[in-house]
Design a protein around this motif. Structure first.
Motif, PDB file in Angstrom:
ATOM      1  N   UNK A 174       0.973  -1.105   0.043  1.00 22.85           N
ATOM      2  CA  UNK A 174       0.049   0.024  -0.027  1.00 22.85           C
ATOM      3  C   UNK A 174       0.970   1.270  -0.099  1.00 22.85           C
ATOM      4  N   UNK A 175       1.931   1.188   0.957  1.00 23.06           N
ATOM      5  CA  UNK A 175       2.871   2.494   0.771  1.00 23.06           C
ATOM      6  C   UNK A 175       3.300   2.767  -0.628  1.00 23.06           C
ATOM      7  N   UNK A 176       3.704   1.813  -1.252  1.00 22.91           N
ATOM      8  CA  UNK A 176       4.417   2.087  -2.690  1.00 22.91           C
ATOM      9  C   UNK A 176       3.342   2.621  -3.556  1.00 22.91           C
ATOM     10  N   UNK A 177       2.037   1.791  -3.458  1.00 19.61           N
ATOM     11  CA  UNK A 177       1.107   2.666  -4.454  1.00 19.61           C
ATOM     12  C   UNK A 177       0.536   4.018  -4.133  1.00 19.61           C
ATOM     13  N   UNK A 178       0.432   4.248  -2.822  1.00 17.36           N
ATOM     14  CA  UNK A 178       0.070   5.727  -2.380  1.00 17.36           C
ATOM     15  C   UNK A 178       1.202   6.543  -2.917  1.00 17.36           C
ATOM     16  N   UNK A 179       2.568   6.159  -2.646  1.00 13.20           N
ATOM     17  CA  UNK A 179       3.326   7.008  -3.027  1.00 13.20           C
ATOM     18  C   UNK A 179       3.694   7.457  -4.509  1.00 13.20           C
ATOM     19  N   UNK A 180       3.174   6.623  -5.300  1.00 15.14           N
ATOM     20  CA  UNK A 180       3.220   6.879  -6.699  1.00 15.14           C
ATOM     21  C   UNK A 180       4.518   6.358  -7.262  1.00 15.14           C
TER      22      UNK A 180
END
Lengths: 318, 305
Positions: B33-39
């Motif tokens: 999730x952290x990776x996809x939120x960060x872009x």
């Protein structure tokens, strides 16, 4: 005065291949119990449904005459029949477990008949329903009126059906095997009740059964049906004492009679099954199972009178 | 009747708990999730910062119980994308979805009950076959296509109805019709089948032997029994309409919960996705309970001895 119910030459067919009832004539007088006996599939129930005009779609009914209280039933439309049904002619059925609507209380189902036919108020109809429940031997009628069918036993439900049929003081009660689905002890109670009501209210009853024991106990008159025809009709005592048609004789041999029968003597039976009869069938339908049949039985069989009020359909006149 | 209610409530609570667990697990299964939120352009340091900020570094179980505990008090968390309370977001959009779903259900019932009864009464006639064909076409028709066709005819050519937005009740008519079409085939068939079965039953023969009017036989004695499966399926259909109106909300630019869910999935806004799934599941469970209660009213046998 004409008979309460007078049917002559009733024919019922399903589609073009099956003739269920082939030219039946019968009468029900006021205050008499006329029993229609025969094997399963001989057309007893169809006859009853034809009188009530309750036959399933796809069947066709014709008759030379069919009158009830002098009124021509053949000329009545659906609305006219609906006016008589549940009112002057009522019917009870073989399956008390499924014949009441599971979604409504006993009271609601009983009162709607009186409200519909007599325009009674809910209050008057409820009183009448409670009276009748007590009359058919149900204790605590007030409680039962508020209950649903699934809360009652089979015997109670059949009593409810009978009470419901009596709501509008019918002249004719048609009972289609009303005790077949019940325990033997309950059967006896229901039969006693029907006989009592019939005597007290002066009802004409058309009772359909395959049980000769019942016939012996309650019938004033018996018509024996075979393959869509009445093969013999007589007053009860006469039929049991002097059966003429081989089929009637066969039926009587199938019933054990205490005292008359030796213990080691086997009970009688009729070999074979009821044939399927289509249009154009001629002669005696019983000839393939009959011990006395010969080639003349394939021709048209005349109806003989054994005595006044006792007639049968067989070439044997002795 | 009381026992019946208690039993249903326990089952409802268990279903809700299961759905909460599944919603949680499913959002975690979609990747880090952290990776996809960060872009795509984020550095490793950014991702770690996000992981810390949203508590994604903690053990999964503690994240789960934290979320469940808050959800039980009505706190569904905060949206990463909208920067608003999730409960506020859903509350804002729920009226649109509810109005749309109820409109669809009412239209569906008004159409399918009479059609089903008619088809049953005229069983195996031309009329019956026409009704069955209509039901079949209704089932086969994609809702976005029907939506576009309605927009072109009723909206653009005839100008009777507005084609998008939520300004007035007229705005809900077209999407309501489209949504209803998804439920009409099933409800019509069920009504027809139920009525045919009821009309062939012994108690209808009794009703006829009692000389009751045709209306009373059909509408009082037969329909009440035929309606029991219809009520159950209608509740499920309403659940589908509320949760599955994403396409319709898109086509008619209605900003309801379905639209919100679609946006949030695209943006990996998992607190919103989890919450929408939970809310819809709770509504679904509640609808099923309402259907069960209505059936207990219709059929006394279901109320217990």
């Amino acid at each position: 005065m004409s008979a309460l119910l007078d049917v002559e030459g009733l024919e019922v067919g399903f589609g073009s291949r099956t003739s269920a009832v082939r030219g039946i004539s019968l009468t029900v007088e006021r205050g008499e119990t006329h029993c229609l006996v025969g094997e399963s599939g001989c057309g007893k129930s169809v006859t009853a449904l034809a009188v009530m005009n309750l036959l399933a779609r796809g069947s066709h009914r014709t008759a030379r005459r069919m009158t009830f209280q002098g009124e021509d039933l053949l000329k009545l439309n659906d609305r006219g029949m609906a006016r008589l049904r549940g009112n002057a002619m009522a019917m009870i059925f073989q399956e008390p477990m499924t014949s009441l609507n599971p979604a409504y209380t006993v009271g609601s189902q009983m009162t709607e008949v009186l409200r519909r036919h007599k325009g009674a108020s809910q209050r008057a109809a409820t009183d009448r329903a409670a009276d009748l429940l007590a009359r058919v031997g149900i204790t605590a009628p007030g409680l039962r009126l508020g209950q649903f069918p699934h809360q009652l036993s089979g015997g109670l439900r059949q009593r409810v059906m009978i009470a419901m049929a009596l709501m509008c003081d019918p002249q004719l009660l048609i009972a289609d095997e009303p005790t077949t689905a019940l325990d033997v002890t309950v059967q006896a109670q229901i039969l006693r009740l029907l006989a009592e009501l019939q005597r007290d209210l002066g009802l004409g009853v058309l009772l359909i059964t395959h049980d000769l024991g019942i016939v012996a106990r309650v019938a004033t008159r018996v018509s024996v049906m075979y393959a869509g025809e009445v093969v013999e009709s007589a007053a009860t005592a006469q039929l049991f004492a002097d059966p003429r048609h081989p089929y009637t004789k066969g039926l009587l041999r199938c019933v054990p009679v205490p005292g008359k029968q030796r213990q080691d003597e086997p009970l009688g039976s009729i070999p074979g099954t009821v044939p399927r009869i289509g249009p154009g069938f001629a002669g005696c339908a019983f000839r393939e199972r009959c011990d006395f049949a010969d080639e003349t039985c394939a021709h048209i069989i005349p109806r003989h009178a054994a005595s006044p009020g006792h007639d049968y359909l067989c070439r044997l006149t002795a | 009747m009381f026992n019946f209610l208690i039993r249903r409530l326990v089952v409802a609570a268990l279903v809700a708990a299961t759905v909460m667990t599944l919603a949680f697990i499913l959002t975690r299964l979609s990747g880090d999730l952290a990776t996809s939120i960060a872009g795509p352009n984020a550095t490793q340091a950014d991702i770690e910062a996000i992981r810390l900020a949203y508590g994604l570094d903690r053990p999964v179980l503690s994240q789960f119980f934290d979320w469940v505990g808050r959800a039980l008090t009505g706190d569904l968390g905060e949206s990463y994308f909208f920067k608003a309370r999730v409960s506020t977001l859903i509350a804002e959009r729920m009226p649109v979805t509810l109005t749309l779903g109820l409109t669809g259900l009412v239209i569906a019932l008004v159409v399918s009950l009479p059609l089903g009864i008619l088809a049953a009464v005229r069983e195996n006639t031309g009329l019956d076959r026409v009704v069955q064909m209509v039901a079949l076409f209704g089932q086969a028709m994609p809702s976005f296509w029907l939506g576009l066709i309605l927009m072109i005819t009723l909206g653009l050519n005839l100008g009777w109805l507005p084609i998008s937005g939520t300004g007035s009740w007229q705005h809900f008519v077209m999407p309501g019709i489209v949504l209803a079409f998804s439920a009409i085939p099933a409800l019509t068939r069920l009504t027809r089948a139920g009525m045919i079965q009821a009309m062939g039953s012994d108690y209808i023969r009794t009703a006829r032997a009692k000389g009751l009017s045709r209306a009373s036989i059909l509408l009082k004695h037969a329909l009440r029994n035929a309606a029991i499966p219809v009520v159950a399926i209608a509740a499920v259909q309403l659940g589908f309409m509320l949760g599955g109106s994403i396409v319709i909300e898109q086509v008619f630019a209605l900003h309801g919960v379905g639209f919100l869910a679609w946006e949030s999935i695209g943006k990996n806004d998992f607190p919103v996705v989890q919450a929408v799934v939970l809310v819809l599941a709770v509504i679904y469970v509640a609808l099923t309970m309402v259907a069960d209660l209505m059936n207990a009213v219709l059929d006394p046998r279901l109320r217990g001895p």
